[in-house]
Design a protein around this motif. Structure first.
Motif, PDB file in Angstrom:
ATOM      1  N   ASP A 162       0.961  -1.379   0.109  1.00  0.00           N
ATOM      2  CA  ASP A 162      -0.172  -0.094  -0.053  1.00  0.00           C
ATOM      3  C   ASP A 162       0.943   1.343   0.027  1.00  0.00           C
ATOM      4  OD1 ASP A 162      -2.202  -1.488  -0.139  1.00  0.00           O
ATOM      5  OD2 ASP A 162      -2.646  -1.312   2.001  1.00  0.00           O
ATOM      6  N   ARG A 163       2.093   1.061   0.809  1.00  0.00           N
ATOM      7  CA  ARG A 163       2.765   2.433   0.795  1.00  0.00           C
ATOM      8  C   ARG A 163       3.511   2.715  -0.324  1.00  0.00           C
ATOM      9  NH1 ARG A 163       5.427   0.712   4.793  1.00  0.00           N
ATOM     10  NH2 ARG A 163       7.373   0.360   4.024  1.00  0.00           N
ATOM     11  N   LYS A 164       4.099   1.475  -1.122  1.00  0.00           N
ATOM     12  CA  LYS A 164       4.704   1.651  -2.217  1.00  0.00           C
ATOM     13  C   LYS A 164       3.624   2.210  -3.427  1.00  0.00           C
ATOM     14  CE  LYS A 164       8.505   0.911  -0.642  1.00  0.00           C
ATOM     15  NZ  LYS A 164       9.682   1.948  -0.642  1.00  0.00           N
ATOM     16  N   ALA A 165       2.387   1.840  -3.364  1.00  0.00           N
ATOM     17  CA  ALA A 165       1.446   2.491  -4.373  1.00  0.00           C
ATOM     18  C   ALA A 165       1.304   3.774  -4.236  1.00  0.00           C
ATOM     19  CB  ALA A 165       0.042   1.491  -4.228  1.00  0.00           C
ATOM     20  N   VAL A 166       1.160   4.209  -3.039  1.00  0.00           N
ATOM     21  CA  VAL A 166       0.897   5.755  -2.725  1.00  0.00           C
ATOM     22  C   VAL A 166       2.239   6.542  -3.095  1.00  0.00           C
ATOM     23  CG1 VAL A 166       0.663   7.333  -1.028  1.00  0.00           C
ATOM     24  CG2 VAL A 166      -0.623   5.250  -0.636  1.00  0.00           C
ATOM     25  N   GLU A 167       3.298   5.993  -3.102  1.00  0.00           N
ATOM     26  CA  GLU A 167       4.545   6.649  -3.655  1.00  0.00           C
ATOM     27  C   GLU A 167       4.728   6.495  -5.108  1.00  0.00           C
ATOM     28  OE1 GLU A 167       7.664   4.801  -1.243  1.00  0.00           O
ATOM     29  OE2 GLU A 167       7.059   5.761   0.781  1.00  0.00           O
ATOM     30  N   GLU A 168       3.700   5.746  -5.884  1.00  0.00           N
ATOM     31  CA  GLU A 168       3.784   5.484  -7.222  1.00  0.00           C
ATOM     32  C   GLU A 168       5.129   4.611  -7.570  1.00  0.00           C
ATOM     33  OE1 GLU A 168       3.456   9.120  -9.283  1.00  0.00           O
ATOM     34  OE2 GLU A 168       1.622   9.420  -8.764  1.00  0.00           O
ATOM     35  N   ASN A 169       5.640   3.957  -6.702  1.00  0.00           N
ATOM     36  CA  ASN A 169       6.452   2.969  -6.828  1.00  0.00           C
ATOM     37  C   ASN A 169       5.919   1.676  -7.170  1.00  0.00           C
ATOM     38  OD1 ASN A 169       8.769   1.202  -6.978  1.00  0.00           O
ATOM     39  ND2 ASN A 169       9.696   2.021  -5.154  1.00  0.00           N
ATOM     40  N   TYR A 170       5.342   1.367  -8.257  1.00  0.00           N
ATOM     41  CA  TYR A 170       4.760   0.438  -8.692  1.00  0.00           C
ATOM     42  C   TYR A 170       5.471  -0.759  -8.985  1.00  0.00           C
ATOM     43  CZ  TYR A 170       1.323   3.848  -9.322  1.00  0.00           C
ATOM     44  OH  TYR A 170       0.375   4.914  -9.375  1.00  0.00           O
ATOM     45  N   PHE A 171       6.786  -0.714  -9.028  1.00  0.00           N
ATOM     46  CA  PHE A 171       7.635  -1.816  -9.187  1.00  0.00           C
ATOM     47  C   PHE A 171       7.686  -2.734  -7.928  1.00  0.00           C
ATOM     48  CE2 PHE A 171      11.882  -3.932  -8.735  1.00  0.00           C
ATOM     49  CZ  PHE A 171      12.094  -4.776  -9.948  1.00  0.00           C
ATOM     50  N   GLU A 172       7.753  -1.984  -6.737  1.00  0.00           N
ATOM     51  CA  GLU A 172       7.890  -2.594  -5.453  1.00  0.00           C
ATOM     52  C   GLU A 172       6.480  -2.928  -4.774  1.00  0.00           C
ATOM     53  OE1 GLU A 172      10.322  -3.548  -3.593  1.00  0.00           O
ATOM     54  OE2 GLU A 172      11.879  -3.001  -4.980  1.00  0.00           O
ATOM     55  N   ALA A 173       5.491  -2.328  -5.223  1.00  0.00           N
ATOM     56  CA  ALA A 173       4.202  -2.124  -5.027  1.00  0.00           C
ATOM     57  C   ALA A 173       3.687  -3.685  -5.578  1.00  0.00           C
ATOM     58  CB  ALA A 173       3.120  -1.285  -5.397  1.00  0.00           C
ATOM     59  N   GLY A 174       3.928  -4.136  -6.956  1.00  0.00           N
ATOM     60  CA  GLY A 174       3.502  -5.178  -7.504  1.00  0.00           C
ATOM     61  C   GLY A 174       3.870  -6.268  -6.870  1.00  0.00           C
ATOM     62  N   LYS A 175       5.107  -6.262  -6.561  1.00  0.00           N
ATOM     63  CA  LYS A 175       6.014  -7.424  -5.974  1.00  0.00           C
ATOM     64  C   LYS A 175       5.315  -7.797  -4.526  1.00  0.00           C
ATOM     65  CE  LYS A 175      10.381  -7.515  -5.624  1.00  0.00           C
ATOM     66  NZ  LYS A 175      11.821  -6.950  -5.610  1.00  0.00           N
ATOM     67  N   GLY A 176       4.973  -6.462  -3.742  1.00  0.00           N
ATOM     68  CA  GLY A 176       4.393  -6.766  -2.523  1.00  0.00           C
ATOM     69  C   GLY A 176       2.772  -7.447  -2.528  1.00  0.00           C
ATOM     70  N   TYR A 177       2.281  -6.869  -3.471  1.00  0.00           N
ATOM     71  CA  TYR A 177       0.798  -7.547  -3.682  1.00  0.00           C
ATOM     72  C   TYR A 177       0.864  -8.977  -4.245  1.00  0.00           C
ATOM     73  CZ  TYR A 177      -1.292  -2.840  -3.202  1.00  0.00           C
ATOM     74  OH  TYR A 177      -1.545  -1.494  -2.693  1.00  0.00           O
ATOM     75  N   ALA A 178       1.439  -9.386  -4.842  1.00  0.00           N
ATOM     76  CA  ALA A 178       2.036 -10.632  -5.498  1.00  0.00           C
ATOM     77  C   ALA A 178       2.288 -11.539  -4.291  1.00  0.00           C
ATOM     78  CB  ALA A 178       2.641 -10.622  -6.721  1.00  0.00           C
ATOM     79  N   GLU A 179       3.149 -11.113  -3.406  1.00  0.00           N
ATOM     80  CA  GLU A 179       3.656 -11.749  -2.564  1.00  0.00           C
ATOM     81  C   GLU A 179       2.559 -12.142  -1.335  1.00  0.00           C
ATOM     82  OE1 GLU A 179       7.257 -10.320  -1.100  1.00  0.00           O
ATOM     83  OE2 GLU A 179       8.330 -10.600  -3.077  1.00  0.00           O
ATOM     84  N   ALA A 180       1.905 -11.345  -1.025  1.00  0.00           N
ATOM     85  CA  ALA A 180       0.605 -11.143  -0.184  1.00  0.00           C
ATOM     86  C   ALA A 180      -0.292 -12.161  -0.527  1.00  0.00           C
ATOM     87  CB  ALA A 180       0.099  -9.864   0.067  1.00  0.00           C
ATOM     88  N   PHE A 181      -0.699 -12.090  -1.952  1.00  0.00           N
ATOM     89  CA  PHE A 181      -1.614 -12.942  -2.561  1.00  0.00           C
ATOM     90  C   PHE A 181      -1.138 -14.549  -2.455  1.00  0.00           C
ATOM     91  CE2 PHE A 181      -3.684 -15.453  -5.771  1.00  0.00           C
ATOM     92  CZ  PHE A 181      -5.056 -14.902  -5.837  1.00  0.00           C
ATOM     93  N   ALA A 182       0.167 -14.810  -2.565  1.00  0.00           N
ATOM     94  CA  ALA A 182       0.549 -15.996  -2.368  1.00  0.00           C
ATOM     95  C   ALA A 182       0.609 -16.688  -0.936  1.00  0.00           C
ATOM     96  CB  ALA A 182       2.220 -16.127  -3.048  1.00  0.00           C
TER      97      ALA A 182
END
Length: 791
Positions: A32-52
Motif C-alpha cells: 500500500d505504501r509503495k502504491a501511494v509513492e507511485e513505486n509500482y515496481f515494489e508495490a506489484g511485488k508486495g501484492y503478489a507476495e501477499a496473494f501467494a
C-alpha cells in the motif's frame, strides 16, 4: 475508450486504497505504501507476495493495478482475471479486465467479455463504445504489416526512430549495463521525470540517444548539456546540421524532488558530433515538461509536447514559430481537435498530414497513432490509423523517411524490450474477381484461368468458386496479368492489373465473358454470271476485291461461297456449272493470298432459285439473270467450339450486343426515271443483295424512305414518293423478308439531295433527287407509322 480506461485507473486506485482493512498483513501494508509513492515496481511485488500467502480480492486488485501502471500488460491481465473471479468484483473491475485482455492481446477473451455484457449494459459501461474494439479487429487485414528492426531492437526499450538526410539513423534507448547508472536511487517514470527517493527506483537504466551510421554501427550520442540523466527524442534537420532532442537534467534544489524534461538543440560537426547546445526559452523543468520535438523546416515551426499550464489535460501538442536565427515565439496550443484530457506526443508532418500519438482519443489500447489532414493552420478531423499501425498496447513515434520507410515505436506482442521499433512492410494482396455473363449472372462451371505477376511472369495460384468466383493472393507493388477462358466464350485477357499504391490490402474486379456468336454473318454480297458461263465478269471484280480486303484484314472471318444457276439445262449440268462458278470465285480470292481453308464452297445448281422461273415455266431474261449468281457470306468465328480471343479490331466494343459485330454495310440507293416507280434489273440485283443480308442477319431491320424531285405539286409528289418506297418494300417482302422488319416513310420533294427550287439543276441533279434510300437503324422509327403489317 482508452481515455476512459486511463481515467478510471486513479479512481480504482483511490477506491482501493480507501478500502477498510481490519487486519492488514505486513506485506499488504508495505505494498500500500509503495502504491501511494507511485513505486509500482515494489508495490506489484508486495501484492503478489501477499496473494501467494493468502489469496484475496484486495491483493489481486492491487497487483493488477500496479502491473498495469508498469505497462506489464501480460501480468496485469492475469491479475485482473483473478479479480473478476471474486464475488466482490464491481462493474469497473470488469471494465478494467476487458482493457487488460485487450492490451495483453487476448482478443477472444475481449470478445467473450463484450458478449457477456449483452445489450443491456450497466450504466457505468453504457457510453464506453466497447463495440469499437470489435469493429477495428473485424476490419483487420490490408496489405500492410509490421516487422521488428532486428539490427536495433534488443532487450532494452528502443523507440523514437528518425533518419537524417545523410542517411544516419537516430533512436532512443535505455540499453546499457548497471554500471551506466551514476545514481542508483533514481526513479524514472513514463514522462521522463525523476525523483530523488532511493525507494522509488524502477530498476531500468537511463535513456540515451544512439545513432546508426550507414555501415550499421551503433554509437552513443552524447548531448553536451551538463548533468543529463535522460536524453531522448532525437530529431535531425534535413537542411542544416542541427539536431533537436529531449533531456532531463539533475538540477534539483533542496526541496525539489520532481524535475521535468526540456528540449535543447545542438549543431553537428562533419562527424555528426554536437558542438554546442541551446535550450528552448519555453523550458521550465521545475514547473512542467517539454518533449517530442519536430521541426517543420518549410514553415519555420517547431512542434512539441508539453504539460504546461493552460492545456486540455496531461501532455498537449504545441507549436512555436522561429526566425532564421532560431529566435522562438510564444507556444501556441494546437487546440481541442488535436488535444484531449489525456496525453498527446510525437508530432510529425509529411505531405500535408499531421501524425501524432495519443491516449486520449478513442483507440485500441494505450497510446495509438492518429492522423489529421492539415490545411495551412487548420486541422481537418482526427482519424485513428487502425491496424497494423496500432495495437492493444502503446504505439507512438511515427516517422516516415525521405525514402518512404515508415517506422513506429510499440510495446505490442512480439516486442522483446519494453518498447521496440517496427517498420511497416507490404504484405500480400487479396485478389478477388467475379466472372459474369452478358446478363450479369455468374458464369458457372470450370474456367481455364492463368495468372502471372512481375517482370518474370511468376505463376500465381488461383482458386475458383462454383459461381464464377476467383481468388488469389498476389504480391504488393507488382504488375499482374490474368487470362480467363471457357469453351463457347471469348477468351479474356487483363494486362492492366496492378497492386501498386493500394490503400487497402485487396484488389477486386468484375470480368464479363461474352459468348462467341459462332458462324455469324457479318457481310454479304452477290456476283452474277453470263448465260452458261463461270468466268468472273468485270462488274463482279469490285465486290470480290472488297471481300478479299476484308478477309485479309480480319483473321477471324471465313467465307461461304454459294453458287447457283438458272433453271435452264439439266440438273446435273447445272450442278457442275455452279461448281465451276464457285471455283472461279475461290481462284479469284486466291490471287490475294486467301487460303482455300478459309473458303467454304457450295454448288447448288438450280435448287434455290430466287425467281419464279422453274423448269418449263415462261420467264424473262431479266429474271434468269437474277438466278445466275454466287452468294458471298463472310462468317465471323467459323469454327464452332473453338475459344477465340476478342479480335484486336473489336477491342472496346460491347460484343454482348450482337448488332455491334457486323462490319459496316454499304446499302444501295434506288434511283427512278421521271414520274416512275418501277425497278430496273440493276435495282433488283442491288435489292437481292439487301435481301440476302436481311435473311442472314436476323437482328437487322431496314428503314425505307421515298423521295421525288421538285417538279409537280406537293400532293402528287407525296403519293409518288410513297409508291417508290413501297415498290422496294414489296420486292423485299417477296424475297421472304418479314414485314415487321421493314418500315417505310415518304417525303415527297421535302428532302432533296439538290435544292432545285433555288439553284438551276441539270437532269442528273434531278435524277439524284428521285430516289429511295435504305438504312439500318438501331431501332425502327415510327414517324408516319407506315408499318407494313398495317398496310
Amino acid at each position: 475508450m482508452k481515455k476512459i480506461f486511463t481515467c478510471l485507473l486513479p479512481i480504482i486506485l483511490l477506491a482501493f486504497l480507501s478500502f477498510p482493512s481490519l487486519a492488514q498483513q505486513g506485506l499488504l501494508r508495505y505494498a500500500d505504501r509503495k502504491a501511494v509513492e507511485e513505486n509500482y515496481f515494489e508495490a506489484g511485488k508486495g501484492y503478489a507476495e501477499a496473494f501467494a500467502k493468502k489469496p484475496s480480492y484486495r491483493a489481486a486488485k492491487g497487483a493488477a493495478i500496479a502491473y498495469e501502471k508498469m505497462r506489464d500488460y501480460s501480468r496485469a491481465y492475469e491479475w485482473w482475471k483473478r479479480v473478476v473471479a471474486y464475488g466482490d468484483a464491481i462493474q469497473s473491475d470488469r471494465l478494467a479486465y476487458i482493457a487488460a485482455a485487450n492490451q495483453a492481446g487476448k482478443i477472444e477473451a475481449v470478445f467473450e467479455a463484450l458478449d457477456s455484457i449483452g445489450t443491456s449494459k450497466p450504466e457505468a459501461l453504457r457510453n464506453l463504445n466497447l463495440d469499437s474494439l470489435r469493429r477495428w479487429y473485424d476490419a483487420a487485414g490490408g496489405n500492410t504489416g509490421v516487422r521488428r528492426l532486428e539490427k536495433i531492437n534488443g532487450a532494452s526499450a528502443d523507440f523514437g526512430w528518425t533518419k537524417a538526410a545523410n542517411g544516419r539513423v537516430y533512436f532512443s534507448s535505455d540499453r546499457g549495463g548497471s554500471g551506466d547508472r551514476k545514481r542508483s536511487g533514481l526513479r524514472i517514470d513514463n514522462g521522463y521525470r525523476y525523483y530523488a527517493k532511493s525507494s522509488d527506483w524502477t530498476g531500468r537504466n537511463f535513456l540515451s540517444i544512439y545513432s546508426v551510421d550507414e555501415a550499421g554501427k551503433v554509437l552513443r550520442f552524447e548531448p553536451p548539456v551538463p548533468d543529463v540523466f535522460h536524453a531522448s527524442d532525437p530529431f535531425p534537420l534535413a537542411d542544416e546540421n542541427l539536431i533537436f532532442y529531449t533531456v532531463t537534467r539533475d538540477i534539483r534544489q533542496s526541496n525539489d524532488y520532481e524535475v521535468h524534461p526540456e528540449i535543447f538543440y545542438s549543431r553537428l560537426d562533419a562527424s555528426g558530433n554536437p558542438v554546442d547546445f541551446v535550450g528552448l526559452p519555453a523550458n521550465a523543468p521545475l514547473e512542467y515538461g517539454l518533449k517530442s520535438p519536430f521541426v517543420d523546416e518549410s514553415q519555420n515551426r517547431l512542434y512539441f509536447s508539453s504539460n504546461m499550464p493552460g492545456g486540455y489535460g496531461g501532455y498537449d501538442l504545441y507549436v512555436m514559430e522561429f526566425d532564421e536565427g532560431y529566435k522562438f515565439g510564444a507556444p501556441v496550443n494546437l487546440g481541442p481537435l488535436i488535444n484531449t484530457a489525456g496525453n498527446e506526443i510525437d508530432p510529425f508532418i509529411r505531405n500535408g498530414r499531421f501524425y501524432f500519438a495519443s491516449d486520449g482519443h478513442t483507440g485500441l489500447g494505450g497510446l495509438d497513432i492518429f492522423v489529421s489532414d492539415k490545411r495551412g493552420n487548420e486541422f481537418l478531423g482526427v482519424k485513428n490509423m487502425g491496424l497494423p499501425y496500432n495495437s492493444p498496447q502503446d504505439d507512438f513515434g511515427f516517422f516516415e523517411s525521405a525514402d518512404q520507410a515508415v517506422v513506429i515505436s510499440s510495446n505490442r506482442p512480439g516486442s522483446t524490450g519494453l518498447d521496440d521499433l517496427f517498420e511497416l512492410e507490404t504484405l500480400g494482396v487479396d485478389f478477388r474477381a467475379q466472372v459474369v455473363a452478358c446478363d450479369g449472372t455468374a458464369v458457372t462451371g470450370t474456367l481455364d484461368v492463368q495468372m502471372t505477376e512481375g517482370s518474370e511472369k511468376q505463376t500465381v495460384a488461383v482458386q475458383q468458386g462454383p459461381a464464377g468466383e476467383l481468388r488469389a493472393t498476389i504480391s504488393a507493388d507488382q504488375e499482374q496479368e490474368i487470362s480467363i477462358k471457357k469453351e463457347g466464350y471469348f477468351a479474356l485477357e487483363d494486362k492492366s492489373l496492378s497492386s501498386r499504391g493500394l490503400s487497402e490490402g485487396k484488389l477486386e474486379k468484375t470480368y464479363q465473358l461474352v459468348k462467341i456468336p459462332y458462324r455469324t454473318a457479318v457481310y454479304v454480297d452477290l456476283v452474277y454470271y453470263n448465260l452458261d458461263q463461270s468466268e468472273i465478269r468485270e462488274d463482279a471484280e469490285a465486290p470480290l476485291d472488297k471481300i478479299a480486303e476484308l478477309l485479309t484484314s480480319y483473321s477471324f472471318l471465313n467465307i461461304v461461297v454459294r453458287s447457283h444457276t438458272d433453271a435452264r439445262a439439266s440438273n446435273a449440268y447445272n450442278e457442275i456449272l455452279s461448281e465451276k462458278r464457285a471455283d472461279a470465285v475461290r481462284d479469284y480470292l486466291g490471287k490475294f493470298g486467301i487460303a482455300r481453308s478459309r473458303i467454304q464452297a457450295e454448288w447448288l445448281g438450280e435448287t434455290e432459285l430466287t425467281s419464279n422461273c422453274g423448269e418449263g415455266l415462261p420467264c424473262s431474261e431479266e429474271n434468269y439473270q437474277l438466278d445466275r449468281r454466287t452468294e458471298l457470306l463472310l462468317l465471323a468465328f467459323p469454327e464452332v467450339g473453338k475459344t477465340y480471343p476478342v479480335p484486336p479490331e473489336m477491342q472496346g466494343i460491347d460484343l454482348c450486343d450482337v448488332s455491334n459485330l457486323p462490319l459496316p454495310e454499304e446499302l444501295p440507293t434506288i434511283y427512278f426515271g421521271f414520274d416512275e416507280a418501277e425497278l430496273s434489273l440493276q435495282d433488283k440485283m442491288a435489292l437481292e443483295r439487301v435481301a440476302l443480308m436481311l435473311r442472314n442477319m436476323l437482328n437487322r431491320r431496314l428503314a425505307i424512305t421515298g423521295h421525288t424531285d421538285n417538279r409537280g405539286s406537293a400532293a402528287y409528289n407525296e403519293a409518288l414518293s410513297e409508291r417508290r418506297a413501297l415498290v422496294v418494300k414489296n420486292y423485299l417482302e417477296g424475297k421472304g423478308i418479314a414485314s415487321d422488319r421493314l418500315v417505310y416513310e415518304f417525303f415527297g420533294k421535302r428532302k432533296p439531295v439538290n435544292d432545285c427550287d433555288n439553284v438551276p439543276c441539270t437532269q442528273e441533279m434531278h435524277r439524284l433527287n428521285r430516289r429511295t434510300e435504305l438504312s439500318l437503324p438501331r431501332s425502327i422509327p415510327r414517324l408516319n407509322k407506315h408499318w407494313s403489317q398495317k398496310e
